[in-house]
Design an enzyme around this catalytic site. Structure first.
Site, PDB file in Angstrom:
ATOM      1  CG  PHE A  27      -2.112  -0.913   1.042  1.00  0.00           C
ATOM      2  CD1 PHE A  27      -3.264  -0.460   0.414  1.00  0.00           C
ATOM      3  CD2 PHE A  27      -2.064  -2.227   1.485  1.00  0.00           C
ATOM      4  CE1 PHE A  27      -4.356  -1.301   0.241  1.00  0.00           C
ATOM      5  CE2 PHE A  27      -3.146  -3.076   1.319  1.00  0.00           C
ATOM      6  CZ  PHE A  27      -4.294  -2.614   0.689  1.00  0.00           C
ATOM      7  N   GLY A  54       5.535  -5.295   5.836  1.00  0.00           N
ATOM      8  CA  GLY A  54       5.544  -5.109   4.395  1.00  0.00           C
ATOM      9  C   GLY A  54       4.176  -4.817   3.817  1.00  0.00           C
ATOM     10  CE  LYS A  55      -0.186  -7.169   7.765  1.00  0.00           C
ATOM     11  NZ  LYS A  55      -0.982  -7.222   9.019  1.00  0.00           N
ATOM     12  CB  ILE A  56       2.457   0.550   4.684  1.00  0.00           C
ATOM     13  CG1 ILE A  56       1.007   0.454   5.161  1.00  0.00           C
ATOM     14  CG2 ILE A  56       2.719   1.938   4.098  1.00  0.00           C
ATOM     15  CD1 ILE A  56       0.649   1.450   6.242  1.00  0.00           C
TER      16      ILE A  56
END
Length: 340
Positions: A278, A306-308
């Site tokens: 994201f 590691g999502k953003i």
């Protein structure tokens, strides 16, 4: 003798008060370059003007809300951005469903993930029933006797659930006796409605995911239906295929989360299986980060997973979403539509 007994504060007074202001200006700490401006209210301010003035002050969650509007404007202005939206909490009973429907109508939500409760209340409103203004200061046992359910200071009569059962069992009875995904079921429901979140999503071909569908009255109603229709089962993993395809194919991804919980994690975790992440994320929450719950987890924490992505921007606004969500949406729409 003077130097021995003279207090340190006196030298501070001599150095910073009595000396010329030009010298003082050049010795200001390097981090103190943007002054807080006092908020000046005036009659007739638009929502964007209000939020801009709050940004000039720039402090606490007023400053964060201004930053969220700035970020949301960037997110919605980028033609390469796939826009995710996570909806938790009892937002529809509080009148916030209209905000979500409007954002969908205007093309500002590409993927919606919601709790089952919000969708339950969305259907209740769409079939003509209502939530009512109540009070948190009441006798709940008396409400129970009067067949009224309380959501803090919102009342909902049991009659609404009777109407819901009649409607939803008719919809369920129209389903083919084969597995169906939850998103396909929600689309089928939305096609039977004229207003609300599910109706708007169906009309605009927007997928609605509800990973905790069972945790709602809709889930309870489906359990009742399944007792007599054993071949019609819900395929929860089937939704993962479509959602993951979206995650793999995005050029850029942005998200807004109202609350946290399952919709927040279900949305953010999609990027873990891809090389994407994201870019922009906004979180409206009232929960604390130090208790370990996802609803209060900071967006910086999401970067560790590691999502953003690296270089991604996340802004959290702490407060009541019945205040922050309509301000965020209205100020941003005012900016976007003011350009036309």
């Amino acid at each position: 003798l003077f130097r021995v007994h003279c207090p340190v504060g006196f030298f501070f007074f001599l150095t910073y008060i009595l000396i010329p202001s030009e010298y003082s200006k050049h010795t200001m700490p390097k981090h103190c370059d943007i002054p807080v401006k006092q908020f000046i209210p005036r009659a007739g301010m638009t929502v964007n003007e209000l939020i801009t003035e709050m940004g000039h002050a720039g402090a606490y969650n007023g400053g964060s809300l201004f930053g969220a509007v700035e970020l949301y404007e960037k997110m919605l202005s980028d033609p390469d951005m796939t826009k995710f939206f996570g909806l938790s909490g009892a937002m529809v009973p509080a009148g916030m469903g209209g905000v979500v429907s409007t954002l969908m109508e205007k093309g500002h939500i590409d993927v919606l993930t919601s709790t089952g409760a919000n969708l339950t209340h969305d259907i209740i409103e769409a079939i003509g029933c209502h939530h009512y203004k109540g009070t948190a200061e009441c006798d709940d046992l008396e409400l129970r006797q009067d067949e009224i359910n309380r959501i803090y200071d919102v009342f909902l009569p049991n009659e609404a659930y009777i109407e819901l059962e009649d409607f939803i069992q008719d919809v369920y009875s129209s389903l083919p006796e084969k597995p169906i995904t939850i998103s396909a079921l929600l689309r089928t429901i939305g096609e039977q409605l004229d207003t609300g979140i599910l109706a708007t999503a169906a009309k605009n071909d927007i997928p609605v995911y509800c990973p905790a569908f069972q945790d709602s009255v809709l889930g309870l109603q489906y359990w009742m239906y399944s007792q007599f229709h054993k071949k019609t089962i819900l395929d929860a993993i089937g939704d993962m295929h479509n959602l993951m395809n979206t995650a793999f194919n995005v050029k850029k991804a942005g998200a807004v989360f109202v609350g946290g919980g399952v919709p927040k994690n279900f949305t953010l975790q999609t990027m873990l299986m891809t090389e994407n992440a994201f870019t922009y994320v906004i979180q409206l929450t009232g929960d604390r980060p130090d208790l370990g719950g996802l609803s209060g987890a900071t967006l910086d924490e999401a970067k560790s997973w590691g999502k953003i992505g690296e270089g991604g921007v996340g802004i959290t606004v702490y407060g009541d979403a019945t205040i922050t969500l309509p301000v965020l949406a209205t100020a941003t729409l005012e900016r976007l539509e003011g350009r036309k």
